[in-house]
Design a protein around this motif. Sequence first.
Motif, PDB file in Angstrom:
ATOM      1  N   MET A  84       1.076  -1.321   0.109  1.00  0.00           N
ATOM      2  CA  MET A  84      -0.311  -0.177  -0.019  1.00  0.00           C
ATOM      3  C   MET A  84       0.980   1.226  -0.107  1.00  0.00           C
ATOM      4  N   ILE A  85       0.422   2.154  -0.955  1.00  0.00           N
ATOM      5  CA  ILE A  85       1.281   3.662  -1.178  1.00  0.00           C
ATOM      6  C   ILE A  85       0.529   4.420  -0.592  1.00  0.00           C
ATOM      7  N   ALA A  86       0.158   5.295   0.188  1.00  0.00           N
ATOM      8  CA  ALA A  86      -0.593   6.648   0.062  1.00  0.00           C
ATOM      9  C   ALA A  86       0.010   7.512  -0.620  1.00  0.00           C
ATOM     10  N   LEU A  87      -0.644   8.421  -1.865  1.00  0.00           N
ATOM     11  CA  LEU A  87       0.675  10.304  -2.328  1.00  0.00           C
ATOM     12  C   LEU A  87      -0.704  10.733  -2.198  1.00  0.00           C
ATOM     13  N   ASN A  88       0.569  11.743  -1.569  1.00  0.00           N
ATOM     14  CA  ASN A  88      -0.754  12.943  -1.533  1.00  0.00           C
ATOM     15  C   ASN A  88      -0.663  14.179  -2.304  1.00  0.00           C
ATOM     16  N   LEU A  89      -2.012  13.980  -3.197  1.00  0.00           N
ATOM     17  CA  LEU A  89      -1.503  14.877  -4.309  1.00  0.00           C
ATOM     18  C   LEU A  89      -2.269  16.441  -3.934  1.00  0.00           C
ATOM     19  N   ARG A  90      -2.056  17.157  -2.841  1.00  0.00           N
ATOM     20  CA  ARG A  90      -2.317  18.032  -2.574  1.00  0.00           C
ATOM     21  C   ARG A  90      -1.439  18.762  -2.686  1.00  0.00           C
ATOM     22  N   PRO A  91      -1.436  20.199  -2.756  1.00  0.00           N
ATOM     23  CA  PRO A  91      -2.440  21.214  -3.104  1.00  0.00           C
ATOM     24  C   PRO A  91      -3.113  21.242  -4.614  1.00  0.00           C
ATOM     25  N   THR A  92      -1.739  20.859  -5.331  1.00  0.00           N
ATOM     26  CA  THR A  92      -2.309  20.445  -7.108  1.00  0.00           C
ATOM     27  C   THR A  92      -3.250  20.173  -7.425  1.00  0.00           C
ATOM     28  N   LEU A  93      -3.483  18.836  -7.589  1.00  0.00           N
ATOM     29  CA  LEU A  93      -4.679  18.081  -7.401  1.00  0.00           C
ATOM     30  C   LEU A  93      -5.374  17.853  -6.734  1.00  0.00           C
ATOM     31  N   GLN A  94      -7.053  18.160  -6.407  1.00  0.00           N
ATOM     32  CA  GLN A  94      -8.504  18.773  -6.418  1.00  0.00           C
ATOM     33  C   GLN A  94      -8.658  17.152  -6.175  1.00  0.00           C
ATOM     34  N   LEU A  95      -8.405  16.050  -5.263  1.00  0.00           N
ATOM     35  CA  LEU A  95      -9.117  15.176  -5.757  1.00  0.00           C
ATOM     36  C   LEU A  95     -10.610  14.465  -5.813  1.00  0.00           C
ATOM     37  N   THR A  96     -11.301  15.326  -6.543  1.00  0.00           N
ATOM     38  CA  THR A  96     -12.822  15.188  -6.304  1.00  0.00           C
ATOM     39  C   THR A  96     -13.454  13.823  -6.597  1.00  0.00           C
ATOM     40  N   ASP A  97     -14.427  13.720  -6.682  1.00  0.00           N
ATOM     41  CA  ASP A  97     -15.247  12.200  -6.841  1.00  0.00           C
ATOM     42  C   ASP A  97     -15.447  12.049  -8.382  1.00  0.00           C
ATOM     43  N   GLU A  98     -15.242  13.132  -9.299  1.00  0.00           N
ATOM     44  CA  GLU A  98     -15.533  13.165 -10.286  1.00  0.00           C
ATOM     45  C   GLU A  98     -13.657  12.744 -10.847  1.00  0.00           C
ATOM     46  N   VAL A  99     -12.914  12.931 -10.454  1.00  0.00           N
ATOM     47  CA  VAL A  99     -11.387  12.711 -10.477  1.00  0.00           C
ATOM     48  C   VAL A  99     -10.710  11.063 -10.366  1.00  0.00           C
ATOM     49  N   THR A 146      -9.334   8.635   0.242  1.00  0.00           N
ATOM     50  CA  THR A 146      -8.702   8.777   1.795  1.00  0.00           C
ATOM     51  C   THR A 146     -10.047   9.829   2.433  1.00  0.00           C
ATOM     52  N   ALA A 147     -10.236   9.590   3.380  1.00  0.00           N
ATOM     53  CA  ALA A 147     -11.252  11.582   3.748  1.00  0.00           C
ATOM     54  C   ALA A 147     -10.535  12.661   4.181  1.00  0.00           C
ATOM     55  N   GLN A 148      -9.128  12.374   3.758  1.00  0.00           N
ATOM     56  CA  GLN A 148      -8.040  13.491   3.755  1.00  0.00           C
ATOM     57  C   GLN A 148      -7.385  13.711   2.159  1.00  0.00           C
ATOM     58  N   GLY A 149      -7.615  13.334   1.279  1.00  0.00           N
ATOM     59  CA  GLY A 149      -7.652  13.717   0.000  1.00  0.00           C
ATOM     60  C   GLY A 149      -6.577  12.663  -0.628  1.00  0.00           C
ATOM     61  N   GLU A 150      -6.085  11.910   0.384  1.00  0.00           N
ATOM     62  CA  GLU A 150      -4.810  11.106  -0.154  1.00  0.00           C
ATOM     63  C   GLU A 150      -5.323   9.735  -1.000  1.00  0.00           C
ATOM     64  N   LEU A 151      -4.745   9.552  -1.703  1.00  0.00           N
ATOM     65  CA  LEU A 151      -5.088   8.778  -3.405  1.00  0.00           C
ATOM     66  C   LEU A 151      -3.738   7.361  -2.356  1.00  0.00           C
ATOM     67  N   ILE A 152      -4.802   6.685  -2.679  1.00  0.00           N
ATOM     68  CA  ILE A 152      -4.422   4.874  -1.862  1.00  0.00           C
ATOM     69  C   ILE A 152      -4.558   4.030  -3.142  1.00  0.00           C
ATOM     70  N   ALA A 153      -3.127   3.558  -3.011  1.00  0.00           N
ATOM     71  CA  ALA A 153      -2.623   2.519  -4.294  1.00  0.00           C
ATOM     72  C   ALA A 153      -2.025   0.894  -3.496  1.00  0.00           C
ATOM     73  N   MET A 154      -2.874   0.259  -3.740  1.00  0.00           N
ATOM     74  CA  MET A 154      -2.856  -1.284  -3.561  1.00  0.00           C
ATOM     75  C   MET A 154      -2.160  -2.460  -4.571  1.00  0.00           C
ATOM     76  N   ALA A 155      -1.717  -3.061  -3.572  1.00  0.00           N
ATOM     77  CA  ALA A 155      -0.865  -4.675  -4.355  1.00  0.00           C
ATOM     78  C   ALA A 155      -2.362  -5.266  -4.627  1.00  0.00           C
ATOM     79  N   PRO A 156      -1.708  -5.388  -6.009  1.00  0.00           N
ATOM     80  CA  PRO A 156      -3.156  -7.401  -6.482  1.00  0.00           C
ATOM     81  C   PRO A 156      -2.826  -7.885  -5.124  1.00  0.00           C
ATOM     82  N   ALA A 157      -4.019  -8.518  -5.212  1.00  0.00           N
ATOM     83  CA  ALA A 157      -3.888 -10.055  -3.534  1.00  0.00           C
ATOM     84  C   ALA A 157      -2.831 -10.592  -4.032  1.00  0.00           C
ATOM     85  N   GLY A 158      -2.303 -11.544  -3.921  1.00  0.00           N
ATOM     86  CA  GLY A 158      -1.492 -13.064  -4.222  1.00  0.00           C
ATOM     87  C   GLY A 158      -2.417 -13.675  -4.475  1.00  0.00           C
ATOM     88  N   SER A 159      -2.178 -14.668  -4.976  1.00  0.00           N
ATOM     89  CA  SER A 159      -2.939 -15.696  -5.358  1.00  0.00           C
ATOM     90  C   SER A 159      -3.811 -16.710  -4.161  1.00  0.00           C
TER      91      SER A 159
END
Length: 190
Positions: free
Chosen positions: A1-16, A32-45
Amino acid sequence: MIALNLRPTLQLTDEVFEQLCRSNPDLRLERTAQGELIAMAPAGSETGYQNADLLGQLWQWNRQMRLGVVFDSSTGFALPNGAIRSPDAAWIAKSRWEQLTPEQRRKFAPICPDFVLELQSPTDDLAFLQAKMQEYISNGAQLGWLIAPETQTVYCYQPGQAVQLLEHPSCLPGEPVLPNFVMDLTLIWD
C-alpha cells in the motif's frame, strides 16, 4: 500500500477520482477522507482464493435470503466522511440500497455498507486495516470482520462496542445484521 498526497496541486474530487480509476483499471485505488490517494498491490493468489471462498459464502447466503446486495473487492463506496473505500466483501440491506437512485448506484454509491469484510494479505499492514475498519463503523457499518489468516485471528467490529478479538474461530455468526448467516473459516485456516 502506498499513500500519495496529491494536494494542493490536484483536487481529488469524486469525478477526478472516478476518471483516475477508469484510466488505470489495473490499479486498486482508494481515497482517504483527507484526500490522499491509496494505491494497493493486487492480492496474491492464496489471498484471492481465500477471498473468493468468503465472498462466495456471503453471496450464497444472500441469494437464498434475498435480504440485500453483495459486493466484491472491486466496488468502491463513497463514505459520508468523503473517503472512497473498497472492502474485500460488503453487503447492504435491500431497503437501504433501493433508496439510492440509479445514477448513484452506477458510480461509487454514496453509502456505507451495513457489513464489511477485510481479509489481511501478507503485504497488508494490520494497523492500516484496523483503522479502515474503524472508519467503516464510524461511517455507519453495523458489522465488520477483519480476518488475519497468518495469525488465525478475527477482529469483530460493531458500533458502540469494543473490538472483539477471536483466536482461530471455526465460524463467525452474522446475527443480527446478517440473519441466519454463519461464515465458515475452515478453508482460511488450512
